[in-house]
Motif scaffolding. Sequence first.
Motif, short mmCIF file in Angstrom:
data_model
loop_
_atom_site.label_atom_id
_atom_site.label_comp_id
_atom_site.label_asym_id
_atom_site.label_seq_id
_atom_site.Cartn_x
_atom_site.Cartn_y
_atom_site.Cartn_z
N LYS A 274 0.80 -1.22 0.00
CA LYS A 274 0.00 0.00 0.00
C LYS A 274 0.83 1.28 0.00
N ARG A 275 2.01 1.23 0.60
CA ARG A 275 2.83 2.44 0.73
C ARG A 275 3.92 2.53 -0.34
N THR A 276 3.70 1.88 -1.46
CA THR A 276 4.71 1.90 -2.52
C THR A 276 4.32 2.86 -3.65
N ASP A 277 3.55 3.88 -3.30
CA ASP A 277 3.08 4.81 -4.33
C ASP A 277 3.97 6.04 -4.48
N PHE A 278 5.13 6.05 -3.80
CA PHE A 278 5.99 7.23 -3.80
C PHE A 278 6.63 7.51 -5.15
N SER A 283 0.37 2.59 -6.05
CA SER A 283 1.09 1.54 -5.34
C SER A 283 1.21 0.29 -6.20
#
Length: 472
Positions: A274-278, A283
Motif C-alpha cells: 500500500k505504501r509503494t506509491d511514492f 502503489s
Amino acid sequence: MDNKQKKKKAFKLPTAYTVLLIITAIIAIVTHFIHEVVPASLADFVMAPINGLNDSISIAIFVLLIGGFLGITTKTGALDAGIGSVVSKLKGKELILIPVLMFIFSLGGTSFGMAEETIAFTALVTTTMIIAGFDPIVSVGTIILGAGCGVLGSTVNPFLVSVSIGSLNGAGIPVNQGVVIAVNAILWISSLLISIYFVMRYAKKVYENKNETILSNLEIQNANEAFIGNKSGEEEVIEFTKKRKIVLGLFAFTFVVMVLGIIPWEAFGITIFKRTDFLTGASLGNWWFSELGIWFVIMAIVIGLVYGMKEGEIVDSFIGGAADMVGVALVIGVSRGISVIMSTTGLDAYVLSKASSVLVGMSPIIFTVVAYLIYIALAFFIPSTSGLAGLSMPIFGPLAVSLGFRPEVIISIFSAGSGIINLVTPTSGVIMGTLAIAKVDYESWVKFVTKVLIAIFIASAIILSVAMMIVK
C-alpha cells in the motif's frame, strides 16, 4: 538449405496491416445489411485505425518505451553475454527452457491475465531461443501459448473471473468461485500440457535439423539480423564481465517489479504494498501501462549510467530501440480499430443477442459445445476479456440459469472460448505485436498453431461438457 522446405508458397497472406484493414472493411460493410445496428460510414472505416490507436495509446507508448529500455540494455552487451552463458551451461539440455518458461508465463496468465505484458519479453526470449538452436516460432509459441493457456484457464484472473462474477451478481445470480477455480484449473493444466508437447516436439526437430523450420528464408534472415546480427551465435563470444552481470541483475529486477506492479494484490487481501506509491503515485498492484512505461524509462537510465554510458549514448540507444518498436505499436492500434468499429455501430451487442438466442432448448452437451463456439466467434471481434465479460455475462448467465445450467460453467466456457481464439486471432494486439517483434509472419504462426488449437479445443470441449453434467 532444403529448397523444397524453404521455398515460398505461390500464395502468401498480405502483411498484418492489410489483413486487419480487410477485416475492418468487411465489418463496416456488414453493418449496412443489418437494420438493428448503425451502418458504418466511410469516415468510420477510415478513422478506425486512428481511433483504435487512440483507444490503445497507453499500450502503444508502453511498447515504444520497452523498445528504448531494450535498446540501452542491448547496447551494454549484457543480454548477449548472459544468454550465451545460460545456453552454454544448458548445452544439450536446451529443451528444458521451453516447459519452464511456458509454465511461468501461464502462471501470469491464470492469476492476473498476463497478455499485453508478455510483449516485453519477446525480444529476450527470441534471442535466447535462436542462440539455443531453435527458431523464432519456438519463442512465439513459448510466450503466446504459455501465457495464453493461463488466460484460457483463468483461476483468479480479475479481468476475466472477477468481472464475470461481478456481472452475474449484478444480474442477481450468485456464483460459487470455488467451482470456477476448479474447472478452470483443469482447463489451464490440460491446455498447457498440450501446448508444451507441440512446442517441444517442433523445437526438437528444428534443433536437430534446421531445415525442419516452417519459416521462410526471409523470416529466418530477418530474425537473425534483428537478434544475433546475422551470426551463427558462435562467431563472437561476448565476455560476461562483472559490470554486465550487474546490468543483467538490474534487467531482471526491472521485470520483477513490473510483475509486482500489475498483480492486483489488494483483491487477494494482500496489503503490504500500500505504501509503494511514492514513485509513480500508484502503489504496486495498481500499476498499469503509464506506470509501467515510466518504470522502464527509469531503469533504462539507471542501466545506462551503471554501465558507464554517456548521456548522448543513452539517449541515442533509447531512441534507436524505440524506433524498432514503431511497427509493433502501429499494428496494435490497427487491430484495436476492429473492436472500436464494432462498438461504435452496436454490432457487438447485436451479435451477442443473436448468439444467445441460438442456445435455447439445447441439451447440456450440445449447449456447452455451441456456447463454446459462440464465445470463440464473439472473442474474435471482441478480444478484450473484461469487455466481453461485461457485455456477455448479463445475457448468457440468466439464460443458462433459466435452462437449468450452472452459471459457474458459463464462466468457464467463456474463459475457454475467448482464451483459445486469442491464441491466434489477428484482432489481438498481443498476437500481432509479438509476431512483429519476433519477425514471424502471421501465416507461419497459423500454420504452426492450428494443430495445437484443434487438440486444445477437443480437450476443453470434453472438460466443459463433463463439468456441465456433474456440477449441480
